[in-house]
Design a protein around this motif. Sequence first.
Motif, PDB file in Angstrom:
ATOM      1  N   GLU A   4       0.816  -1.206   0.000  1.00  0.00           N
ATOM      2  CA  GLU A   4       0.000   0.000   0.000  1.00  0.00           C
ATOM      3  C   GLU A   4       0.853   1.260   0.000  1.00  0.00           C
ATOM      4  O   GLU A   4       0.395   2.320  -0.414  1.00  0.00           O
ATOM      5  N   ASP A 202      -3.407   9.648  -4.694  1.00  0.00           N
ATOM      6  CA  ASP A 202      -2.950   8.835  -3.562  1.00  0.00           C
ATOM      7  C   ASP A 202      -1.747   9.504  -2.898  1.00  0.00           C
ATOM      8  O   ASP A 202      -1.813  10.654  -2.497  1.00  0.00           O
ATOM      9  N   GLY A 217      -4.038   6.480  -8.523  1.00  0.00           N
ATOM     10  CA  GLY A 217      -4.391   5.070  -8.544  1.00  0.00           C
ATOM     11  C   GLY A 217      -4.822   4.571  -9.909  1.00  0.00           C
ATOM     12  O   GLY A 217      -4.817   3.367 -10.168  1.00  0.00           O
ATOM     13  N   THR A 244       0.334   2.734  -5.569  1.00  0.00           N
ATOM     14  CA  THR A 244      -0.143   3.138  -4.247  1.00  0.00           C
ATOM     15  C   THR A 244       0.805   4.059  -3.509  1.00  0.00           C
ATOM     16  O   THR A 244       0.370   4.804  -2.628  1.00  0.00           O
TER      17      THR A 244
END
Length: 287
Positions: A4, A202, A217, A244
Amino acid sequence: MFPENLTSTKDGTLYVGSLGSGGIIRIKPHGDKPELWIKPGAFGSRSIFGILADERSNTLWACSNDLSALGLVIASSETGSALKGFDLKTGQGKVSAKLLGDHTLCNDIAIGADGSAFVTNSAAPQILRLPPGSNQPEVWATDPLLAPPAGGAGLDGIAFGGDGNLYVDTYSPGELFRVDVVDGKAGKVTKLKPSRPLVLSDAIRPLGSNAFLIIEGAGRLDRMRIQGDGALIETLKDGYATPTGVAVVRHTAWVSEGQLSYVFDPAKKGQSPNLPFHIYSAALPAH
């Protein structure tokens, strides 16, 4: 794994947080193999979202969230959302700060001039601040402009600019904001106008005085330059599968490819992502 976010230290070491499995991977420079450095569930951590290395305080900060409702069960008894601080040399846990409230999702982190950790809460219109030595985050800024949309994710990327102000984005709406910092306190929140629409904005990382790297993203790594109340967006690389995070090591950007739609999109439930997951390098332009 579903990376992430990632971060770096000055020596070129990369740290990658795992949303799917928990834990943090360390990748030393000079071609060393990735190693599991902080184990899943360590220090009460769950799924790892944003991470940020703060060498000044010898802390690796990590956003931990309980995603067991989505089937991502990490071996930990903690529920909710928390900001975790690990010793950057040993990996030992040293700070655990739980986000209070019914709507919390710790997403990403920036470090202020006084060493405070600033955190975006994707589930509420809140930027939180954890002062040095504290384990209780406080709401530093809140504004209706920062509210998450119905059924979508709100605040995400966060970074300080060379002007001392704080810049944040919202994921689902793809919007950018500047939060004026006045004597350490939050001032006016200004919505910025990008030169083109952003899609699933992001992570944000500083790249010089009025410039940043920003991840979309939808597949892009961009350079963003703040110009008054506007933002000039220049795409540096396109074609990633749900990127991410981004980390900067000298003249190279490292981008994590998260493929998070396999976690959050009900239409892809039960499907497998394209393996292995990748961290890509991209050369940064000189100017």
